[in-house]
Motif scaffolding. Structure first.
Motif, PDB file in Angstrom:
ATOM      1  N   LYS A  26      -5.002  -4.583   0.117  1.00 60.13           N
ATOM      2  CA  LYS A  26      -6.044  -4.707   1.136  1.00 60.13           C
ATOM      3  C   LYS A  26      -6.712  -6.081   1.130  1.00 60.13           C
ATOM      4  O   LYS A  26      -6.896  -6.695   2.182  1.00 60.13           O
ATOM      5  CB  LYS A  26      -7.107  -3.620   0.952  1.00 60.13           C
ATOM      6  CG  LYS A  26      -8.112  -3.548   2.100  1.00 60.13           C
ATOM      7  CD  LYS A  26      -9.025  -2.355   1.952  1.00 60.13           C
ATOM      8  CE  LYS A  26      -9.940  -2.199   3.161  1.00 60.13           C
ATOM      9  NZ  LYS A  26      -9.207  -1.856   4.395  1.00 60.13           N
ATOM     10  N   THR A  27      -7.053  -6.567  -0.043  1.00 60.78           N
ATOM     11  CA  THR A  27      -7.868  -7.789  -0.110  1.00 60.78           C
ATOM     12  C   THR A  27      -7.058  -9.057  -0.383  1.00 60.78           C
ATOM     13  O   THR A  27      -7.596 -10.156  -0.305  1.00 60.78           O
ATOM     14  CB  THR A  27      -8.958  -7.633  -1.183  1.00 60.78           C
ATOM     15  OG1 THR A  27      -8.355  -7.242  -2.428  1.00 60.78           O
ATOM     16  CG2 THR A  27      -9.961  -6.566  -0.771  1.00 60.78           C
ATOM     17  N   THR A  72      -8.810 -10.860  -3.652  1.00 61.72           N
ATOM     18  CA  THR A  72      -8.998  -9.859  -4.700  1.00 61.72           C
ATOM     19  C   THR A  72      -9.734 -10.480  -5.885  1.00 61.72           C
ATOM     20  O   THR A  72      -9.297 -11.506  -6.414  1.00 61.72           O
ATOM     21  CB  THR A  72      -7.640  -9.316  -5.168  1.00 61.72           C
ATOM     22  OG1 THR A  72      -6.958  -8.736  -4.045  1.00 61.72           O
ATOM     23  CG2 THR A  72      -7.814  -8.274  -6.256  1.00 61.72           C
ATOM     24  N   GLN A 113       0.827  -1.200   0.000  1.00 62.40           N
ATOM     25  CA  GLN A 113       0.000   0.000   0.000  1.00 62.40           C
ATOM     26  C   GLN A 113       0.867   1.258   0.000  1.00 62.40           C
ATOM     27  O   GLN A 113       0.543   2.254  -0.663  1.00 62.40           O
ATOM     28  CB  GLN A 113      -0.926   0.008   1.215  1.00 62.40           C
ATOM     29  CG  GLN A 113      -1.863   1.198   1.313  1.00 62.40           C
ATOM     30  CD  GLN A 113      -2.861   1.294   0.169  1.00 62.40           C
ATOM     31  OE1 GLN A 113      -3.101   0.314  -0.541  1.00 62.40           O
ATOM     32  NE2 GLN A 113      -3.472   2.462  -0.015  1.00 62.40           N
ATOM     33  N   THR A 166      -5.787  -2.954  -5.674  1.00 59.41           N
ATOM     34  CA  THR A 166      -6.689  -3.605  -4.730  1.00 59.41           C
ATOM     35  C   THR A 166      -5.998  -4.618  -3.836  1.00 59.41           C
ATOM     36  O   THR A 166      -6.359  -4.792  -2.667  1.00 59.41           O
ATOM     37  CB  THR A 166      -7.837  -4.298  -5.496  1.00 59.41           C
ATOM     38  OG1 THR A 166      -8.456  -3.357  -6.367  1.00 59.41           O
ATOM     39  CG2 THR A 166      -8.886  -4.853  -4.539  1.00 59.41           C
ATOM     40  N   ASP A 169      -6.056  -2.486 -11.719  1.00 58.04           N
ATOM     41  CA  ASP A 169      -7.012  -2.697 -10.626  1.00 58.04           C
ATOM     42  C   ASP A 169      -6.505  -3.746  -9.642  1.00 58.04           C
ATOM     43  O   ASP A 169      -6.686  -3.599  -8.423  1.00 58.04           O
ATOM     44  CB  ASP A 169      -8.370  -3.115 -11.181  1.00 58.04           C
ATOM     45  CG  ASP A 169      -9.105  -1.965 -11.875  1.00 58.04           C
ATOM     46  OD1 ASP A 169      -8.657  -0.807 -11.722  1.00 58.04           O
ATOM     47  OD2 ASP A 169     -10.099  -2.235 -12.572  1.00 58.04           O
TER      48      ASP A 169
END
Length: 460
Positions: free
Chosen positions: A378-379, A383, A234, A375, A371
């Protein structure tokens, strides 16, 4: 990040073609392909879990001096401070250097097999761990500092980091976090020529989000949960858009060594190394330098060493030098440090595995790749992708890598099977439980929200 050692002055670059030739000169026949594994780790004071400063009898400088004295590795110094160690004549060894916040990095030697990598890593952890124990220093393998604030992080005495510290905040919100509070494991892989480089680069770039998910081990910040699987990844989202990211141009027609050179020429410089010191040229153009128009060095043209230095200041998800650096993984425990080189060796060094991986990612769009990258911190494995998840993609890719490793064993003169090295990744895909998930469960369970328990249970 590399450490510069003084040596003979390299040739002056006369034209852009020489920059292209520099990259192309890394091409090797398959028999000469090697695996180079680099990993970083956070040092901490065992007595109070605080970060280890450079100075003092129990500091990072003292640790490097002790290693130098015990094991005879060559010491590299800057302004009188020991900043790195090297062992060029060791069968296994490589070099040890410092990241900005004192993260200790082993840059492993180019080795034939992951078994040799395992021997190298175990030797390193034994040697550095033994010396560190005498100084009450421990080490953690995580992707992001789990406890310390940015202000608490020590600053290593390296001039290039001073220049970066001043420039980074002008280009993104988290450049200093990246420098001081992240740690990674990466693998350096060879290529046979331009076409092979392009295919491996594209596969590597497309699959870095899968690697980020599999190796996620940074759910904490300043003693609390962040809600992210990889907080390290991140931080890279807002570090410096000029020199980070997934290189969409690499998937365009016309990609090759020349296209990467043009990209690198347009990434602003940080510094130029001259006469044992670093000259701050942050934001300047290497194109201008190539034309003798660098304001700080009027009329002077760059050398090959200047070009090599500049390439180390680019931070895309896969970095091209005279080899390819796979950069998407959090640092972690020994099993995962070994799993990363095994994963990429099985996937990129076996023709069938690489063919299938290239086919798998061939129709992924720029938007889909972007994308995923945005993403996945976090996921993680959850994802979504085309009605499935990255966990499903990871299963497919791991099957390809495992097959590649089995075929490598058949060709290996010792018949060594490297498939056991990816067993931790197989378990992660089967259970859906990453290293971050395991740490979160411990934090919310037996640790009762006490981050100091992590230092007790997770030290390398």
């Amino acid at each position: 990040m590399s450490t510069r050692a003084d040596g003979p002055k390299s040739p002056i670059i006369q034209s852009r073609d020489e920059l292209v030739e520099y990259l192309e000169s890394g091409s090797k026949p398959k028999a000469e392909w090697r695996i180079g594994t680099e990993h970083e780790k956070f040092g901490f004071n065992i007595t109070d879990q605080s970060p280890v400063p450079y100075e003092g009898g129990n500091g990072i400088g003292a640790l490097l001096e002790a290693h130098h004295n015990c094991f005879g590795w060559d010491a590299i110094r800057e302004n009188g401070n020991i900043i790195a160690l090297s062992c060029s004549d060791c069968p296994i060894g490589g070099s040890i250097s410092l990241e900005p916040g004192g993260q200790l990095e082993l840059s492993g030697a180019p080795l034939k097999t992951v078994h040799e990598t395992e021997a190298e890593l175990r030797q390193h952890l034994s040697q550095i761990g033994g010396v560190a124990h005498q100084l009450d220093i421990g080490f953690l393998g995580l992707g992001f500092s789990p406890k310390w604030t940015l202000d608490e992080m020590p600053v290593m005495p390296k001039d290039r980091y001073r220049i970066m510290m001043q420039y980074m905040p002008t280009r993104g919100a988290h450049g200093l976090d990246m420098m001081f509070r992240t740690a990674t494991v990466q693998v350096n892989m060879d290529f046979s020529g331009e076409a092979d480089m392009i295919r491996k680069l594209r596969v590597g770039l497309a699959l870095q989000p899968v690697v980020t998910a599999l190796f996620a081990s940074s759910p904490f910040k300043e003693g609390k949960l962040t809600g992210f699987q990889s907080y390290r990844a991140q931080m890279w989202q807002d570090t410096d858009p000029d020199r980070t990211g997934a290189l969409p141009f690499a998937f365009e027609d016309g990609m090759g060594f020349e296209r990467y050179v043009d990209y690198a020429l347009d990434v602003p410089m940080y510094f130029v190394y001259r006469d044992g010191g670093y000259i701050d040229v942050a934001g300047a153009s290497f194109r201008d330098f190539l034309g003798g128009k660098l304001e700080a060095l009027p009329g002077e043209r760059p050398t090959i060493d200047d070009w090599a230095d500049h390439l180390t200041t680019l931070f895309p998800e896969v970095r091209l030098k005279k080899f390819l650096e796979m950069r998407g993984a959090d640092a972690g425990p020994l099993g995962l440090l070994l799993a990363l080189p095994a994963f990429w060796a099985g996937l990129l060094y076996d023709t069938s595995a690489l063919d299938n991986a290239a086919s798998l990612i061939a129709d992924w769009t720029d938007e889909e790749r972007r994308d995923m990258r945005l993403t996945v911190p976090k996921t993680g494995l959850m994802t979504p992708f085309r009605g499935r998840s990255l966990r499903d993609i990871a299963r497919e890719i791991l099957a390809l890598a495992e097959g590649g490793l089995l075929r490598r064993a058949q060709l290996n003169d010792k018949g060594q099977d490297e498939t056991r090295m990816v067993a931790p990744l197989m378990e992660i895909t089967e259970t859906g439980c990453t290293e971050s998930d395991r740490l979160i469960a411990a934090y919310e369970g037996p640790w009762d929200g006490d981050i100091d328990r992590l230092f007790e249970s997770e030290a390398l």
